[in-house]
Design a protein around this motif. Structure first.
Motif, PDB file in Angstrom:
ATOM      1  N   GLU A  56       0.826  -1.209   0.000  1.00  0.00           N
ATOM      2  CA  GLU A  56       0.000   0.000   0.000  1.00  0.00           C
ATOM      3  C   GLU A  56       0.856   1.253   0.000  1.00  0.00           C
ATOM      4  OE1 GLU A  56      -2.572  -0.332   3.339  1.00  0.00           O
ATOM      5  OE2 GLU A  56      -3.903  -1.811   2.387  1.00  0.00           O
ATOM      6  N   GLN A  57       1.964   1.228   0.737  1.00  0.00           N
ATOM      7  CA  GLN A  57       2.850   2.386   0.773  1.00  0.00           C
ATOM      8  C   GLN A  57       3.465   2.632  -0.600  1.00  0.00           C
ATOM      9  OE1 GLN A  57       3.168   4.549   3.171  1.00  0.00           O
ATOM     10  NE2 GLN A  57       4.630   5.759   1.961  1.00  0.00           N
ATOM     11  N   CYS A  58       3.814   1.543  -1.275  1.00  0.00           N
ATOM     12  CA  CYS A  58       4.375   1.668  -2.622  1.00  0.00           C
ATOM     13  C   CYS A  58       3.348   2.257  -3.579  1.00  0.00           C
ATOM     14  CB  CYS A  58       4.844   0.293  -3.104  1.00  0.00           C
ATOM     15  SG  CYS A  58       5.598   0.313  -4.744  1.00  0.00           S
ATOM     16  N   GLN A  59       2.097   1.800  -3.462  1.00  0.00           N
ATOM     17  CA  GLN A  59       1.029   2.331  -4.323  1.00  0.00           C
ATOM     18  C   GLN A  59       0.767   3.805  -4.033  1.00  0.00           C
ATOM     19  OE1 GLN A  59      -2.182  -0.358  -3.441  1.00  0.00           O
ATOM     20  NE2 GLN A  59      -1.595  -1.825  -5.030  1.00  0.00           N
ATOM     21  N   LYS A  60       0.857   4.194  -2.773  1.00  0.00           N
ATOM     22  CA  LYS A  60       0.671   5.602  -2.422  1.00  0.00           C
ATOM     23  C   LYS A  60       1.757   6.460  -3.050  1.00  0.00           C
ATOM     24  CE  LYS A  60      -1.680   5.098   2.051  1.00  0.00           C
ATOM     25  NZ  LYS A  60      -1.561   5.329   3.515  1.00  0.00           N
ATOM     26  N   GLU A  61       2.973   5.982  -3.017  1.00  0.00           N
ATOM     27  CA  GLU A  61       4.092   6.753  -3.591  1.00  0.00           C
ATOM     28  C   GLU A  61       3.923   6.904  -5.098  1.00  0.00           C
ATOM     29  OE1 GLU A  61       7.600   4.749  -2.371  1.00  0.00           O
ATOM     30  OE2 GLU A  61       7.399   5.322  -0.253  1.00  0.00           O
ATOM     31  N   ILE A  62       3.476   5.846  -5.763  1.00  0.00           N
ATOM     32  CA  ILE A  62       3.241   5.915  -7.206  1.00  0.00           C
ATOM     33  C   ILE A  62       2.111   6.898  -7.501  1.00  0.00           C
ATOM     34  CG2 ILE A  62       2.453   4.603  -9.208  1.00  0.00           C
ATOM     35  CD1 ILE A  62       3.834   2.142  -7.984  1.00  0.00           C
ATOM     36  N   LEU A  63       1.060   6.842  -6.689  1.00  0.00           N
ATOM     37  CA  LEU A  63      -0.093   7.736  -6.879  1.00  0.00           C
ATOM     38  C   LEU A  63       0.304   9.192  -6.678  1.00  0.00           C
ATOM     39  CD1 LEU A  63      -3.148   8.141  -7.269  1.00  0.00           C
ATOM     40  CD2 LEU A  63      -3.416   7.769  -4.815  1.00  0.00           C
ATOM     41  N   LEU A  64       1.055   9.469  -5.629  1.00  0.00           N
ATOM     42  CA  LEU A  64       1.476  10.838  -5.364  1.00  0.00           C
ATOM     43  C   LEU A  64       2.419  11.351  -6.444  1.00  0.00           C
ATOM     44  CD1 LEU A  64       2.013  10.594  -1.517  1.00  0.00           C
ATOM     45  CD2 LEU A  64       0.272  11.930  -2.691  1.00  0.00           C
ATOM     46  N   ALA A  65       3.233  10.475  -6.972  1.00  0.00           N
ATOM     47  CA  ALA A  65       4.124  10.878  -8.067  1.00  0.00           C
ATOM     48  C   ALA A  65       3.308  11.253  -9.312  1.00  0.00           C
ATOM     49  CB  ALA A  65       5.095   9.742  -8.387  1.00  0.00           C
ATOM     50  N   ALA A  66       2.229  10.499  -9.591  1.00  0.00           N
ATOM     51  CA  ALA A  66       1.378  10.811 -10.747  1.00  0.00           C
ATOM     52  C   ALA A  66       0.666  12.145 -10.548  1.00  0.00           C
ATOM     53  CB  ALA A  66       0.361   9.689 -10.949  1.00  0.00           C
ATOM     54  N   ILE A  67       0.217  12.436  -9.329  1.00  0.00           N
ATOM     55  CA  ILE A  67      -0.455  13.713  -9.042  1.00  0.00           C
ATOM     56  C   ILE A  67       0.518  14.872  -9.208  1.00  0.00           C
ATOM     57  CG2 ILE A  67      -1.542  15.070  -7.204  1.00  0.00           C
ATOM     58  CD1 ILE A  67      -2.733  12.432  -6.147  1.00  0.00           C
ATOM     59  N   LYS A  68       1.726  14.698  -8.716  1.00  0.00           N
ATOM     60  CA  LYS A  68       2.741  15.762  -8.834  1.00  0.00           C
ATOM     61  C   LYS A  68       3.122  15.996 -10.294  1.00  0.00           C
ATOM     62  CE  LYS A  68       7.421  16.969  -7.404  1.00  0.00           C
ATOM     63  NZ  LYS A  68       7.980  17.114  -8.772  1.00  0.00           N
ATOM     64  N   LEU A  96       0.025  11.435   2.097  1.00  0.00           N
ATOM     65  CA  LEU A  96      -1.384  11.075   2.208  1.00  0.00           C
ATOM     66  C   LEU A  96      -1.857  11.038   3.646  1.00  0.00           C
ATOM     67  CD1 LEU A  96      -1.930   8.332  -0.494  1.00  0.00           C
ATOM     68  CD2 LEU A  96      -2.681  10.688  -0.530  1.00  0.00           C
ATOM     69  N   ASP A  97      -0.958  11.258   4.609  1.00  0.00           N
ATOM     70  CA  ASP A  97      -1.372  11.281   6.000  1.00  0.00           C
ATOM     71  C   ASP A  97      -2.363  12.407   6.253  1.00  0.00           C
ATOM     72  OD1 ASP A  97       0.201   9.130   6.506  1.00  0.00           O
ATOM     73  OD2 ASP A  97       1.902  10.315   7.234  1.00  0.00           O
ATOM     74  N   GLY A  98      -2.159  13.531   5.575  1.00  0.00           N
ATOM     75  CA  GLY A  98      -3.076  14.654   5.759  1.00  0.00           C
ATOM     76  C   GLY A  98      -4.030  14.814   4.602  1.00  0.00           C
ATOM     77  N   PHE A  99      -3.923  13.931   3.617  1.00  0.00           N
ATOM     78  CA  PHE A  99      -4.759  14.004   2.421  1.00  0.00           C
ATOM     79  C   PHE A  99      -5.831  12.932   2.537  1.00  0.00           C
ATOM     80  CE2 PHE A  99      -5.204  12.510  -2.116  1.00  0.00           C
ATOM     81  CZ  PHE A  99      -6.006  13.542  -2.521  1.00  0.00           C
ATOM     82  N   HIS A 100      -7.041  13.352   2.919  1.00  0.00           N
ATOM     83  CA  HIS A 100      -8.105  12.395   3.189  1.00  0.00           C
ATOM     84  C   HIS A 100      -8.714  11.942   1.864  1.00  0.00           C
ATOM     85  CE1 HIS A 100      -7.565  13.572   7.290  1.00  0.00           C
ATOM     86  NE2 HIS A 100      -7.873  14.821   7.011  1.00  0.00           N
ATOM     87  N   SER A 101      -8.067  10.980   1.235  1.00  0.00           N
ATOM     88  CA  SER A 101      -8.497  10.574  -0.100  1.00  0.00           C
ATOM     89  C   SER A 101      -9.748   9.717  -0.084  1.00  0.00           C
ATOM     90  CB  SER A 101      -7.372   9.809  -0.801  1.00  0.00           C
ATOM     91  OG  SER A 101      -6.999   8.687  -0.030  1.00  0.00           O
ATOM     92  N   ASP A 102     -10.111   9.165   1.062  1.00  0.00           N
ATOM     93  CA  ASP A 102     -11.334   8.371   1.140  1.00  0.00           C
ATOM     94  C   ASP A 102     -12.528   9.304   1.294  1.00  0.00           C
ATOM     95  OD1 ASP A 102     -10.342   5.750   0.952  1.00  0.00           O
ATOM     96  OD2 ASP A 102      -9.535   5.946   2.981  1.00  0.00           O
ATOM     97  N   SER A 103     -13.469   9.240   0.368  1.00  0.00           N
ATOM     98  CA  SER A 103     -14.651  10.089   0.447  1.00  0.00           C
ATOM     99  C   SER A 103     -15.682   9.438   1.359  1.00  0.00           C
ATOM    100  CB  SER A 103     -15.245  10.271  -0.947  1.00  0.00           C
ATOM    101  OG  SER A 103     -15.821   9.048  -1.375  1.00  0.00           O
ATOM    102  N   ALA A 104     -16.807  10.162   1.555  1.00  0.00           N
ATOM    103  CA  ALA A 104     -17.873   9.637   2.399  1.00  0.00           C
ATOM    104  C   ALA A 104     -18.467   8.360   1.813  1.00  0.00           C
ATOM    105  CB  ALA A 104     -18.966  10.694   2.570  1.00  0.00           C
TER     106      ALA A 104
END
Length: 432
Positions: free
Chosen positions: A261-273, A299-307
């Motif tokens: 999951e951490q690896c996927q988060k890093e890939i996701l954040l790299a795509a956003i940047k 992503l600690d402060g980025f609440h990517s999960d919606s309601a």
């Protein structure tokens, strides 16, 4: 000869506690001196007689005015005799938690005799141990704990007795679900008597409940050195070993999943940047911050999960799909798109969303070609109009668009509506 005599009515104790005279009648027509047979009348001087048969009929018929038979002095009342009997110490089913000496002198007397402070500490400790055992048998574990604790407070100096009190209290705590307290008692009991097998079994059980399987195995092995055939310890040792291996396997899986999951988060954040999209982080006790560089994005402060449980993700082709929230301020309504492809146009979604008029659009104004889209710059209190022909990526790349809480938001108004004019008053609006 007269027949057997049947007595009627209870006795009335007279002075000195002796019963008073008993009124009797014969069960046959024959009668001895001083007794009248049934059906015969007896009259005193100048009086008329009344048959005893008539009296019986009057009693059976419930004639008013018939005298109630006398009762024992201090007798139990017919309506409340069960409660009154329960108040007598000899017939009590349970002893009250608190004894009021004024209202329950008999109980207070018995308690003082039972727990006489003049007895030795060891005698009192044994008394409390026995009391605790009785409570334990009744499954009243709270009172059992209190009784065993009282016994320990006597500090009798008998190591064997103290070890038993600690072990028993630990068993009561265990049944109450107080596994930490039960374990502490087992540890103390084992210190006083290292070969006390019941304390070792109780400690192993506590470690099992606390999922400390390695410690449970150690306690089992210690007990098996004392008695290698103790069935409970043998079975618990096997169970603890199996659960320990399962626990270790699950921990390895969880750690591997966390790394993935951490690896996927890093890939996701790299795509956003890489797309120059700005995220608004929302620390719990700090002001909002905008992150521009990957090193600052977390992503600690980025609440990517919606309601709705949706979150931004990369598809198999490496494209971002966002949860998008549409707001309709005029009607206080919302629409939610779970996966809005970054290369999809807004007009394409509007055509699907408003293929049928929503039930709240009574004026039939919300048609795909009669809608205006905006996003709000909250920092500057400015509104920016969105071209429906633009893709989501084009809007997100706007220099003043900030993705907040992981969900892009768009406001939708009917064109030239009085509500939108009022809504935009006092705000700077950047039109297309």
């Amino acid at each position: 000869m007269p027949g057997p005599v049947r007595c009627r009515g209870p006795w009335d104790a007279g002075a000195g506690g002796m019963p008073g005279p008993v009124r009797c009648r014969s069960s046959s027509e024959g009668a001895g001196p001083g007794l009248m047979p049934r059906g015969r009348s007896q009259a005193g001087p100048g009086g008329s007689g009344r048959s005893s048969g008539s009296m019986a009929e009057a009693e059976q018929d419930g004639v008013s005015g018939a005298a109630e038979p006398p009762r024992y002095r201090g007798a139990l009342h017919p309506d409340t005799w069960e409660q009154e009997l329960e108040a007598i110490p000899m017939f009590m089913k349970r002893c009250p938690a608190e004894i009021d000496a004024a209202r329950q002198p008999e109980l207070a007397c018995l308690q003082s005799l039972l727990f006489d402070e003049e007895q030795s500490p060891a005698e009192l400790a044994r008394m409390y141990k026995n009391e605790g055992n009785e409570y334990f048998k009744e499954k009243d574990y709270g009172r059992a704990v209190a009784a065993y604790s009282e016994g320990l407070r006597r500090r009798c100096g008998d190591t064997e007795l103290d070890a038993v009190l600690l072990t028993n209290r630990g068993a009561a705590h265990f049944h109450l679900g107080n596994y930490r307290s039960a374990l502490n008692d087992a540890i103390q009991a084992k210190k006083l008597k290292p070969t006390h097998l019941k304390a070792i079994i109780r400690g192993a059980l506590c470690h099992m409940e606390l999922k400390n399987f390695s410690e449970a195995i150690a306690w089992c092995e210690e007990g098996l050195q004392i008695d290698s055939k103790e069935k409970k310890l043998v079975e618990m040792r096997v169970k603890a070993d199996k659960l320990k291996r399962t626990q270790e396997r699950d921990a390895r899986k969880a750690k591997a999943m966390e790394r993935k999951e951490q690896c996927q988060k890093e890939i996701l954040l790299a795509a956003i940047k890489e797309r120059n999209i700005k995220l608004v982080l929302e620390p719990s006790d700090e002001e909002e911050e905008v992150s521009d560089g990957l090193a600052e994005i977390s992503l600690d402060g980025f609440h990517s999960d919606s309601a709705m449980g949706a979150k931004v993700h990369l598809d198999a082709d490496g494209n971002l799909n966002w949860p998008v929230l549409f707001l309709y301020p005029e009607h206080e309504q919302t629409d939610f798109t779970v996966a809005f492809h970054e290369n999809s146009r807004f007009i394409d979604h509007l055509m699907v969303m408003f293929a049928e008029l929503p039930p709240w659009d009574l004026e039939k104004k919300y048609l795909p070609n009669n809608l205006e889209l905006y996003f709000e710059d909250e920092e500057r209190e400015e509104m920016y109009e969105v071209d429906p022909e633009h893709t989501l990526l084009q809007v997100l790349q706007h220099e003043r668009y900030f993705v907040k809480a992981g969900t892009p938001t768009v406001l939708v108004f009917a064109k030239r509506s009085p509500f939108s004019k009022k809504y935009f008053s006092g705000k700077k609006v950047h039109r297309l």
